[in-house]
Design a protein around this motif. Structure first.
Motif, PDB file in Angstrom:
ATOM      1  N   TRP A   4       0.870  -1.172   0.000  1.00  0.00           N
ATOM      2  CA  TRP A   4       0.000   0.000   0.000  1.00  0.00           C
ATOM      3  C   TRP A   4       0.903   1.218   0.000  1.00  0.00           C
ATOM      4  O   TRP A   4       1.913   1.251   0.668  1.00  0.00           O
ATOM      5  N   THR A   5       0.504   2.224  -0.713  1.00  0.00           N
ATOM      6  CA  THR A   5       1.273   3.447  -0.747  1.00  0.00           C
ATOM      7  C   THR A   5       0.374   4.606  -0.367  1.00  0.00           C
ATOM      8  O   THR A   5      -0.748   4.694  -0.820  1.00  0.00           O
ATOM      9  N   VAL A   6       0.895   5.463   0.476  1.00  0.00           N
ATOM     10  CA  VAL A   6       0.116   6.622   0.915  1.00  0.00           C
ATOM     11  C   VAL A   6       1.052   7.813   1.021  1.00  0.00           C
ATOM     12  O   VAL A   6       2.191   7.685   1.439  1.00  0.00           O
ATOM     13  N   TYR A   7       0.573   8.944   0.605  1.00  0.00           N
ATOM     14  CA  TYR A   7       1.303  10.184   0.820  1.00  0.00           C
ATOM     15  C   TYR A   7       0.704  10.814   2.055  1.00  0.00           C
ATOM     16  O   TYR A   7      -0.434  11.240   2.067  1.00  0.00           O
ATOM     17  N   CYS A   8       1.457  10.831   3.100  1.00  0.00           N
ATOM     18  CA  CYS A   8       0.983  11.239   4.415  1.00  0.00           C
ATOM     19  C   CYS A   8       1.080  12.751   4.556  1.00  0.00           C
ATOM     20  O   CYS A   8       2.087  13.354   4.227  1.00  0.00           O
ATOM     21  N   SER A   9       0.019  13.380   5.071  1.00  0.00           N
ATOM     22  CA  SER A   9       0.049  14.814   5.277  1.00  0.00           C
ATOM     23  C   SER A   9       0.950  15.189   6.447  1.00  0.00           C
ATOM     24  O   SER A   9       1.373  16.324   6.571  1.00  0.00           O
ATOM     25  N   ILE A  10       1.254  14.232   7.313  1.00  0.00           N
ATOM     26  CA  ILE A  10       2.128  14.489   8.457  1.00  0.00           C
ATOM     27  C   ILE A  10       3.546  14.762   7.962  1.00  0.00           C
ATOM     28  O   ILE A  10       4.235  15.631   8.458  1.00  0.00           O
ATOM     29  N   GLU A  11       3.990  14.019   6.976  1.00  0.00           N
ATOM     30  CA  GLU A  11       5.302  14.191   6.362  1.00  0.00           C
ATOM     31  C   GLU A  11       5.112  14.147   4.855  1.00  0.00           C
ATOM     32  O   GLU A  11       4.174  13.554   4.355  1.00  0.00           O
ATOM     33  N   ILE A  23      -0.118  -3.695  10.467  1.00  0.00           N
ATOM     34  CA  ILE A  23      -0.511  -4.240  11.771  1.00  0.00           C
ATOM     35  C   ILE A  23       0.494  -3.834  12.835  1.00  0.00           C
ATOM     36  O   ILE A  23       0.116  -3.371  13.923  1.00  0.00           O
ATOM     37  N   GLU A  24       1.763  -3.974  12.517  1.00  0.00           N
ATOM     38  CA  GLU A  24       2.820  -3.598  13.463  1.00  0.00           C
ATOM     39  C   GLU A  24       2.719  -2.114  13.830  1.00  0.00           C
ATOM     40  O   GLU A  24       2.854  -1.740  14.995  1.00  0.00           O
ATOM     41  N   ALA A  25       2.469  -1.261  12.844  1.00  0.00           N
ATOM     42  CA  ALA A  25       2.362   0.179  13.090  1.00  0.00           C
ATOM     43  C   ALA A  25       1.150   0.510  13.949  1.00  0.00           C
ATOM     44  O   ALA A  25       1.225   1.340  14.862  1.00  0.00           O
ATOM     45  N   ILE A  26       0.026  -0.139  13.688  1.00  0.00           N
ATOM     46  CA  ILE A  26      -1.183   0.103  14.492  1.00  0.00           C
ATOM     47  C   ILE A  26      -0.939  -0.333  15.927  1.00  0.00           C
ATOM     48  O   ILE A  26      -1.306   0.375  16.876  1.00  0.00           O
ATOM     49  N   LEU A  27      -0.295  -1.463  16.107  1.00  0.00           N
ATOM     50  CA  LEU A  27      -0.011  -1.954  17.454  1.00  0.00           C
ATOM     51  C   LEU A  27       0.996  -1.072  18.195  1.00  0.00           C
ATOM     52  O   LEU A  27       0.968  -0.992  19.425  1.00  0.00           O
ATOM     53  N   SER A  37      -3.427   4.077  10.027  1.00  0.00           N
ATOM     54  CA  SER A  37      -4.875   4.268   9.915  1.00  0.00           C
ATOM     55  C   SER A  37      -5.212   5.167   8.727  1.00  0.00           C
ATOM     56  O   SER A  37      -6.160   4.892   7.984  1.00  0.00           O
ATOM     57  N   LEU A  38      -4.439   6.227   8.536  1.00  0.00           N
ATOM     58  CA  LEU A  38      -4.628   7.111   7.384  1.00  0.00           C
ATOM     59  C   LEU A  38      -4.391   6.339   6.093  1.00  0.00           C
ATOM     60  O   LEU A  38      -5.142   6.473   5.127  1.00  0.00           O
ATOM     61  N   HIS A  39      -3.384   5.534   6.098  1.00  0.00           N
ATOM     62  CA  HIS A  39      -3.072   4.692   4.944  1.00  0.00           C
ATOM     63  C   HIS A  39      -4.262   3.790   4.596  1.00  0.00           C
ATOM     64  O   HIS A  39      -4.690   3.727   3.447  1.00  0.00           O
ATOM     65  N   LEU A  40      -4.803   3.108   5.595  1.00  0.00           N
ATOM     66  CA  LEU A  40      -5.957   2.242   5.372  1.00  0.00           C
ATOM     67  C   LEU A  40      -7.148   3.057   4.869  1.00  0.00           C
ATOM     68  O   LEU A  40      -7.821   2.669   3.918  1.00  0.00           O
ATOM     69  N   TYR A  41      -7.381   4.198   5.495  1.00  0.00           N
ATOM     70  CA  TYR A  41      -8.478   5.088   5.098  1.00  0.00           C
ATOM     71  C   TYR A  41      -8.379   5.425   3.612  1.00  0.00           C
ATOM     72  O   TYR A  41      -9.360   5.326   2.870  1.00  0.00           O
ATOM     73  N   VAL A  74      -9.469  -1.229  12.919  1.00  0.00           N
ATOM     74  CA  VAL A  74      -8.332  -0.793  13.737  1.00  0.00           C
ATOM     75  C   VAL A  74      -8.435  -1.392  15.140  1.00  0.00           C
ATOM     76  O   VAL A  74      -7.449  -1.900  15.685  1.00  0.00           O
ATOM     77  N   GLN A  75      -9.629  -1.390  15.717  1.00  0.00           N
ATOM     78  CA  GLN A  75      -9.819  -1.986  17.045  1.00  0.00           C
ATOM     79  C   GLN A  75      -9.557  -3.490  17.022  1.00  0.00           C
ATOM     80  O   GLN A  75      -8.962  -4.032  17.956  1.00  0.00           O
ATOM     81  N   ALA A  76     -10.002  -4.165  15.975  1.00  0.00           N
ATOM     82  CA  ALA A  76      -9.772  -5.612  15.870  1.00  0.00           C
ATOM     83  C   ALA A  76      -8.277  -5.915  15.816  1.00  0.00           C
ATOM     84  O   ALA A  76      -7.813  -6.883  16.423  1.00  0.00           O
ATOM     85  N   ILE A  77      -7.529  -5.082  15.119  1.00  0.00           N
ATOM     86  CA  ILE A  77      -6.076  -5.262  15.077  1.00  0.00           C
ATOM     87  C   ILE A  77      -5.484  -5.014  16.458  1.00  0.00           C
ATOM     88  O   ILE A  77      -4.686  -5.809  16.955  1.00  0.00           O
ATOM     89  N   GLU A  78      -5.900  -3.928  17.092  1.00  0.00           N
ATOM     90  CA  GLU A  78      -5.367  -3.578  18.413  1.00  0.00           C
ATOM     91  C   GLU A  78      -5.636  -4.654  19.464  1.00  0.00           C
ATOM     92  O   GLU A  78      -4.788  -4.926  20.306  1.00  0.00           O
TER      93      GLU A  78
END
Length: 108
Positions: A4-11, A23-27, A37-41, A74-78
């Motif tokens: 998955w590729t996302v251009y993040c507004s944070i960076e 999954i690792e990042a969400i955890l 989460s933004l990436h998934l969105y 996201v909750q299911a992953i967490e």
């Protein structure tokens, strides 16, 4: 495994995740969770219009189903409920369409 590729507004840098990395990042929580989460969105945003078309519901109701499904994923992953028997996008797809049906029932 798909990427998955996302251009993040944070960076302004490009962030690429596969399911295991997402999954690792969400955890990990914090900023990493926000980025994943933004990436998934961004990856599944088109489902709003698919829900509108398939179930003949308004954009507002489709967006409600979308956001509820995204929170659930996201909750299911967490909480360790996502067993990784399918891709995250497939899991989202299933939850989203069930939420659309729930909304149809509620609105009728």
């Amino acid at each position: 495994m798909s990427k998955w590729t996302v251009y993040c507004s944070i960076e302004s840098s490009q962030i690429t995740y596969n399911d295991a990395q997402a999954i690792e990042a969400i955890l990990a929580g914090g900023t990493q969770k926000e980025r994943a989460s933004l990436h998934l969105y961004q990856q599944v945003a088109g489902y709003v219009f698919k829900g509108m078309e398939k179930y003949q519901i308004s954009e507002i109701l489709a967006r409600e189903a979308f956001h509820l499904a995204l929170q659930k994923v996201v909750q299911a992953i967490e909480f360790g409920q996502f067993e990784q028997k399918s891709k995250i996008s497939t899991y989202f797809h299933t939850i989203f369409f069930h939420r659309c049906v729930d909304i149809l029932r509620r609105e009728s």
